[in-house]
Motif scaffolding. Structure first.
Motif, mmCIF file in Angstrom:
data_model
loop_
_atom_site.group_PDB
_atom_site.id
_atom_site.type_symbol
_atom_site.label_atom_id
_atom_site.label_comp_id
_atom_site.label_asym_id
_atom_site.label_seq_id
_atom_site.Cartn_x
_atom_site.Cartn_y
_atom_site.Cartn_z
ATOM 1 N N SER A 76 -20.916 73.732 -42.006
ATOM 2 C CA SER A 76 -19.757 72.846 -42.097
ATOM 3 C C SER A 76 -20.226 71.407 -41.935
ATOM 4 O O SER A 76 -21.194 71.126 -41.220
ATOM 5 N N GLY A 77 -19.532 70.498 -42.617
ATOM 6 C CA GLY A 77 -19.796 69.083 -42.475
ATOM 7 C C GLY A 77 -18.772 68.453 -41.552
ATOM 8 O O GLY A 77 -17.567 68.665 -41.726
ATOM 9 N N GLU A 78 -19.257 67.703 -40.553
ATOM 10 C CA GLU A 78 -18.369 67.014 -39.615
ATOM 11 C C GLU A 78 -18.622 65.517 -39.726
ATOM 12 O O GLU A 78 -19.759 65.058 -39.558
ATOM 13 N N LEU A 79 -17.577 64.768 -40.009
ATOM 14 C CA LEU A 79 -17.705 63.317 -40.154
ATOM 15 C C LEU A 79 -17.907 62.674 -38.788
ATOM 16 O O LEU A 79 -17.216 62.995 -37.825
ATOM 17 N N LEU A 80 -18.850 61.741 -38.700
ATOM 18 C CA LEU A 80 -19.122 61.064 -37.431
ATOM 19 C C LEU A 80 -18.183 59.882 -37.224
ATOM 20 O O LEU A 80 -17.778 59.592 -36.106
ATOM 21 N N ASP A 81 -17.828 59.171 -38.304
ATOM 22 C CA ASP A 81 -16.932 58.020 -38.180
ATOM 23 C C ASP A 81 -16.472 57.604 -39.578
ATOM 24 O O ASP A 81 -16.991 56.664 -40.160
ATOM 25 N N GLY A 82 -15.521 58.352 -40.142
ATOM 26 C CA GLY A 82 -15.001 58.005 -41.458
ATOM 27 C C GLY A 82 -15.671 58.792 -42.574
ATOM 28 O O GLY A 82 -16.644 59.512 -42.367
ATOM 29 N N ILE A 83 -15.133 58.630 -43.780
ATOM 30 C CA ILE A 83 -15.582 59.410 -44.928
ATOM 31 C C ILE A 83 -17.025 59.076 -45.309
ATOM 32 O O ILE A 83 -17.520 57.991 -45.010
ATOM 33 N N THR A 84 -17.674 60.022 -45.955
ATOM 34 C CA THR A 84 -19.031 59.800 -46.456
ATOM 35 C C THR A 84 -19.113 60.235 -47.916
ATOM 36 O O THR A 84 -18.325 61.048 -48.388
ATOM 37 N N HIS A 85 -20.082 59.648 -48.613
ATOM 38 C CA HIS A 85 -20.481 60.101 -49.937
ATOM 39 C C HIS A 85 -21.931 60.555 -49.816
ATOM 40 O O HIS A 85 -22.765 59.825 -49.258
ATOM 41 N N ASP A 86 -22.213 61.742 -50.317
ATOM 42 C CA ASP A 86 -23.513 62.364 -50.109
ATOM 43 C C ASP A 86 -24.072 62.876 -51.432
ATOM 44 O O ASP A 86 -23.419 63.674 -52.114
ATOM 45 N N PHE A 87 -25.274 62.415 -51.778
ATOM 46 C CA PHE A 87 -25.955 62.896 -52.973
ATOM 47 C C PHE A 87 -26.377 64.336 -52.728
ATOM 48 O O PHE A 87 -26.906 64.673 -51.668
ATOM 49 N N ASN A 88 -26.151 65.197 -53.724
ATOM 50 C CA ASN A 88 -26.374 66.625 -53.559
ATOM 51 C C ASN A 88 -27.243 67.136 -54.711
ATOM 52 O O ASN A 88 -26.819 67.142 -55.859
ATOM 53 N N LEU A 89 -28.475 67.504 -54.381
ATOM 54 C CA LEU A 89 -29.401 68.134 -55.331
ATOM 55 C C LEU A 89 -29.405 69.630 -55.039
ATOM 56 O O LEU A 89 -29.621 70.039 -53.902
ATOM 57 N N MET A 90 -29.140 70.437 -56.064
ATOM 58 C CA MET A 90 -29.188 71.895 -55.912
ATOM 59 C C MET A 90 -30.045 72.485 -57.023
ATOM 60 O O MET A 90 -30.006 72.003 -58.164
ATOM 61 N N TRP A 91 -30.825 73.512 -56.683
ATOM 62 C CA TRP A 91 -31.656 74.168 -57.693
ATOM 63 C C TRP A 91 -31.845 75.643 -57.350
ATOM 64 O O TRP A 91 -31.879 76.023 -56.187
ATOM 65 N N ARG A 92 -31.949 76.475 -58.398
ATOM 66 C CA ARG A 92 -32.171 77.913 -58.202
ATOM 67 C C ARG A 92 -33.656 78.132 -57.933
ATOM 68 O O ARG A 92 -34.492 77.927 -58.806
ATOM 69 N N ARG A 93 -33.947 78.568 -56.727
ATOM 70 C CA ARG A 93 -35.343 78.580 -56.254
ATOM 71 C C ARG A 93 -36.241 79.530 -57.035
ATOM 72 O O ARG A 93 -37.451 79.338 -57.064
ATOM 73 N N GLU A 94 -35.685 80.553 -57.666
ATOM 74 C CA GLU A 94 -36.508 81.493 -58.433
ATOM 75 C C GLU A 94 -36.881 80.927 -59.802
ATOM 76 O O GLU A 94 -37.785 81.434 -60.454
ATOM 77 N N ARG A 95 -36.169 79.904 -60.257
ATOM 78 C CA ARG A 95 -36.371 79.376 -61.612
ATOM 79 C C ARG A 95 -37.096 78.040 -61.644
ATOM 80 O O ARG A 95 -37.888 77.793 -62.554
ATOM 81 N N VAL A 96 -36.742 77.156 -60.725
ATOM 82 C CA VAL A 96 -37.318 75.800 -60.757
ATOM 83 C C VAL A 96 -37.721 75.370 -59.356
ATOM 84 O O VAL A 96 -37.293 75.945 -58.351
ATOM 85 N N GLN A 97 -38.559 74.340 -59.321
ATOM 86 C CA GLN A 97 -38.886 73.695 -58.052
ATOM 87 C C GLN A 97 -38.429 72.247 -58.158
ATOM 88 O O GLN A 97 -38.416 71.672 -59.250
ATOM 89 N N ALA A 98 -38.019 71.679 -57.038
ATOM 90 C CA ALA A 98 -37.470 70.324 -57.054
ATOM 91 C C ALA A 98 -37.994 69.527 -55.870
ATOM 92 O O ALA A 98 -38.193 70.060 -54.779
ATOM 93 N N ASP A 99 -38.219 68.248 -56.110
ATOM 94 C CA ASP A 99 -38.638 67.313 -55.069
ATOM 95 C C ASP A 99 -37.791 66.060 -55.185
ATOM 96 O O ASP A 99 -37.393 65.671 -56.296
ATOM 97 N N LEU A 100 -37.519 65.432 -54.056
ATOM 98 C CA LEU A 100 -36.695 64.222 -54.024
ATOM 99 C C LEU A 100 -37.366 63.188 -53.143
ATOM 100 O O LEU A 100 -37.843 63.499 -52.056
ATOM 101 N N TRP A 101 -37.401 61.948 -53.624
ATOM 102 C CA TRP A 101 -37.938 60.827 -52.861
ATOM 103 C C TRP A 101 -36.937 59.676 -52.875
ATOM 104 O O TRP A 101 -36.267 59.445 -53.883
ATOM 105 N N HIS A 102 -36.864 58.950 -51.769
ATOM 106 C CA HIS A 102 -36.073 57.714 -51.693
ATOM 107 C C HIS A 102 -37.070 56.560 -51.695
ATOM 108 O O HIS A 102 -37.953 56.499 -50.841
#
Length: 196
Positions: free
Chosen positions: A100-126
Protein backbone atom coordinates in the motif's frame (compact mmCIF):
# COMPACT_ATOMS: atom_id res chain seq x y z
CA UNK A 1 18.45 10.14 -41.69
CA UNK A 2 14.83 9.37 -40.85
CA UNK A 3 13.60 8.45 -37.41
CA UNK A 4 14.27 4.77 -36.60
CA UNK A 5 11.10 2.65 -36.65
CA UNK A 6 9.55 2.74 -33.21
CA UNK A 7 11.56 5.76 -32.04
CA UNK A 8 9.48 8.76 -31.12
CA UNK A 9 8.89 11.57 -28.64
CA UNK A 10 5.70 11.36 -26.59
CA UNK A 11 4.61 14.77 -25.25
CA UNK A 12 3.32 14.78 -21.68
CA UNK A 13 -0.12 15.97 -22.82
CA UNK A 14 -0.55 12.79 -24.86
CA UNK A 15 -0.19 10.35 -21.95
CA UNK A 16 -3.36 8.29 -21.51
CA UNK A 17 -5.04 8.67 -18.11
CA UNK A 18 -6.65 5.48 -16.82
CA UNK A 19 -7.70 3.78 -13.62
CA UNK A 20 -5.38 1.46 -11.76
CA UNK A 21 -6.12 -2.22 -12.28
CA UNK A 22 -7.68 -2.31 -8.76
CA UNK A 23 -9.63 0.94 -9.41
CA UNK A 24 -8.15 2.67 -6.32
CA UNK A 25 -6.15 5.35 -8.13
CA UNK A 26 -5.21 6.92 -11.46
CA UNK A 27 -2.19 6.59 -13.71
CA UNK A 28 -1.06 8.29 -16.88
CA UNK A 29 0.33 5.66 -19.21
CA UNK A 30 3.32 6.86 -21.24
CA UNK A 31 4.03 3.78 -23.33
CA UNK A 32 4.00 0.00 -23.34
CA UNK A 33 6.16 -2.43 -25.29
CA UNK A 34 4.83 -5.57 -26.92
CA UNK A 35 1.22 -6.67 -27.19
CA UNK A 36 -1.33 -4.15 -25.90
CA UNK A 37 -2.92 -6.63 -23.47
CA UNK A 38 0.13 -8.76 -22.75
CA UNK A 39 2.89 -6.16 -22.66
CA UNK A 40 6.59 -6.84 -22.01
CA UNK A 41 7.16 -3.48 -20.31
CA UNK A 42 5.21 -0.38 -19.39
CA UNK A 43 5.99 3.21 -18.37
CA UNK A 44 3.47 5.34 -16.51
CA UNK A 45 3.07 8.06 -13.90
CA UNK A 46 0.92 7.17 -10.91
CA UNK A 47 -1.16 9.99 -9.41
CA UNK A 48 -1.51 9.09 -5.74
CA UNK A 49 -4.16 11.28 -4.13
CA UNK A 50 -4.92 9.18 -1.03
CA UNK A 51 -3.57 6.18 0.85
CA UNK A 52 -4.41 3.08 -1.17
CA UNK A 53 -3.38 -0.49 -1.90
CA UNK A 54 -1.43 -0.89 -5.14
CA UNK A 55 -2.51 -3.31 -7.85
CA UNK A 56 -0.59 -6.60 -7.92
CA UNK A 57 1.24 -7.76 -11.06
CA UNK A 58 2.41 -11.39 -10.85
CA UNK A 59 5.54 -12.07 -12.91
CA UNK A 60 6.32 -8.36 -13.16
CA UNK A 61 9.10 -6.37 -11.52
CA UNK A 62 8.59 -2.68 -10.79
CA UNK A 63 10.58 0.42 -9.99
CA UNK A 64 8.93 3.54 -8.58
CA UNK A 65 10.56 6.99 -8.63
CA UNK A 66 9.10 9.92 -6.69
CA UNK A 67 8.64 12.71 -9.26
CA UNK A 68 6.64 15.27 -7.30
CA UNK A 69 5.24 15.63 -3.81
CA UNK A 70 6.51 15.45 -0.23
CA UNK A 71 7.01 11.72 0.02
CA UNK A 72 5.41 8.29 -0.15
CA UNK A 73 5.65 5.37 2.25
CA UNK A 74 5.43 1.89 0.73
CA UNK A 75 4.01 -0.48 3.33
CA UNK A 76 4.39 -4.12 2.28
CA UNK A 77 2.14 -6.83 3.73
CA UNK A 78 5.24 -8.80 4.77
CA UNK A 79 6.16 -6.01 7.23
CA UNK A 80 8.74 -4.07 5.18
CA UNK A 81 8.33 -0.33 4.83
CA UNK A 82 10.22 2.00 2.47
CA UNK A 83 9.94 5.78 2.36
CA UNK A 84 10.45 7.62 -0.91
CA UNK A 85 11.61 11.13 -0.04
CA UNK A 86 12.03 14.14 -2.32
CA UNK A 87 13.59 14.95 -4.57
CA UNK A 88 13.64 11.60 -6.41
CA UNK A 89 13.97 8.55 -4.16
CA UNK A 90 13.16 5.25 -5.84
CA UNK A 91 12.51 1.62 -4.99
CA UNK A 92 12.49 -1.63 -6.98
CA UNK A 93 10.21 -4.51 -5.93
CA UNK A 94 8.35 -7.56 -7.21
CA UNK A 95 4.88 -6.86 -8.59
CA UNK A 96 3.31 -9.79 -6.77
CA UNK A 97 4.20 -8.32 -3.36
CA UNK A 98 1.13 -6.81 -1.72
CA UNK A 99 1.87 -3.16 -0.92
CA UNK A 100 0.00 0.00 0.00
CA UNK A 101 1.08 3.57 -0.64
CA UNK A 102 0.75 6.05 2.23
CA UNK A 103 1.12 9.76 1.53
CA UNK A 104 3.51 11.56 3.89
CA UNK A 105 2.22 15.10 3.22
CA UNK A 106 -0.08 15.60 0.23
CA UNK A 107 -0.44 13.99 -3.18
CA UNK A 108 2.48 12.55 -5.12
CA UNK A 109 3.26 11.73 -8.73
CA UNK A 110 5.45 8.66 -9.14
CA UNK A 111 7.19 7.35 -12.25
CA UNK A 112 6.41 3.65 -12.63
CA UNK A 113 8.58 1.26 -14.67
CA UNK A 114 7.19 -2.28 -14.96
CA UNK A 115 8.61 -5.23 -16.89
CA UNK A 116 7.93 -8.97 -17.20
CA UNK A 117 11.02 -10.50 -15.64
CA UNK A 118 10.95 -13.69 -17.74
CA UNK A 119 10.98 -11.71 -21.02
CA UNK A 120 13.04 -8.56 -20.54
CA UNK A 121 15.53 -6.95 -18.21
CA UNK A 122 15.32 -3.28 -17.27
CA UNK A 123 17.59 -0.70 -15.67
CA UNK A 124 16.80 2.85 -14.60
CA UNK A 125 19.14 5.75 -13.84
CA UNK A 126 18.45 9.31 -12.66
CA UNK A 127 20.96 11.69 -14.26
CA UNK A 128 21.59 15.41 -14.51
CA UNK A 129 21.54 16.73 -18.05
CA UNK A 130 24.34 19.26 -18.46
CA UNK A 131 25.42 19.67 -22.05
CA UNK A 132 25.53 16.66 -24.41
CA UNK A 133 24.77 13.06 -23.40
CA UNK A 134 25.42 10.17 -25.80
CA UNK A 135 23.08 7.17 -25.71
CA UNK A 136 24.06 3.95 -27.45
CA UNK A 137 21.19 1.50 -27.93
CA UNK A 138 22.36 -1.99 -28.85
CA UNK A 139 20.33 -4.10 -31.32
CA UNK A 140 16.82 -5.00 -30.09
CA UNK A 141 17.17 -2.79 -27.02
CA UNK A 142 14.85 0.10 -26.23
CA UNK A 143 15.85 3.19 -24.28
CA UNK A 144 13.43 5.69 -22.79
CA UNK A 145 14.38 9.21 -21.71
CA UNK A 146 11.86 10.89 -19.40
CA UNK A 147 12.72 14.56 -18.89
CA UNK A 148 12.04 15.27 -15.21
CA UNK A 149 13.02 18.95 -15.50
CA UNK A 150 14.46 21.33 -18.07
CA UNK A 151 14.53 21.05 -21.83
CA UNK A 152 16.57 19.04 -24.31
CA UNK A 153 16.98 18.35 -28.01
CA UNK A 154 18.51 15.62 -30.11
CA UNK A 155 21.77 16.99 -31.54
CA UNK A 156 21.98 14.24 -34.14
CA UNK A 157 20.36 13.39 -37.46
CA UNK A 158 17.56 11.31 -35.93
CA UNK A 159 14.82 13.77 -36.82
CA UNK A 160 13.30 13.51 -33.34
CA UNK A 161 11.63 16.65 -31.94
CA UNK A 162 12.86 18.40 -28.78
CA UNK A 163 11.81 17.45 -25.25
CA UNK A 164 10.14 19.69 -22.68
CA UNK A 165 9.68 18.92 -18.98
CA UNK A 166 7.54 15.80 -18.58
CA UNK A 167 8.01 14.50 -22.15
CA UNK A 168 9.42 11.05 -22.93
CA UNK A 169 11.55 9.87 -25.85
CA UNK A 170 11.41 6.20 -26.87
CA UNK A 171 14.56 5.09 -28.71
CA UNK A 172 14.02 1.66 -30.29
CA UNK A 173 17.11 0.14 -31.89
CA UNK A 174 15.51 -2.63 -33.95
CA UNK A 175 18.17 -4.86 -35.54
CA UNK A 176 20.81 -2.12 -35.75
CA UNK A 177 22.72 -0.27 -33.07
CA UNK A 178 21.54 3.31 -32.55
CA UNK A 179 23.50 6.33 -31.41
CA UNK A 180 21.72 9.42 -30.11
CA UNK A 181 23.12 12.68 -28.77
CA UNK A 182 20.85 14.49 -26.34
CA UNK A 183 21.80 17.96 -25.21
CA UNK A 184 20.20 20.49 -22.95
CA UNK A 185 19.84 21.24 -19.27
CA UNK A 186 17.84 19.64 -16.51
CA UNK A 187 17.32 16.15 -15.12
CA UNK A 188 16.31 12.92 -16.82
CA UNK A 189 15.36 9.36 -16.05
CA UNK A 190 17.12 6.96 -18.42
CA UNK A 191 15.59 3.52 -18.85
CA UNK A 192 17.18 0.64 -20.76
CA UNK A 193 15.02 -2.37 -21.67
CA UNK A 194 16.50 -5.40 -23.43
CA UNK A 195 15.20 -8.89 -24.22
CA UNK A 196 16.38 -11.75 -22.03
Amino acid sequence: MSVAPGSRVIPANEYRRERWRNQLGWTREICRGGDADDWDWRLSIAEIERDAAFSTFPGVDRELVLLAGNGLRLRFDDGDTVELQPPHDRHRFAGERAVSGELLDGITHDFNLMWRRERVQADLWHRPLVGPMVIFAEPRATWAVHLVAGQARFADDSGLPPLATGDTAILAAGEDRLRHVLEGGGEALLIRIAPR
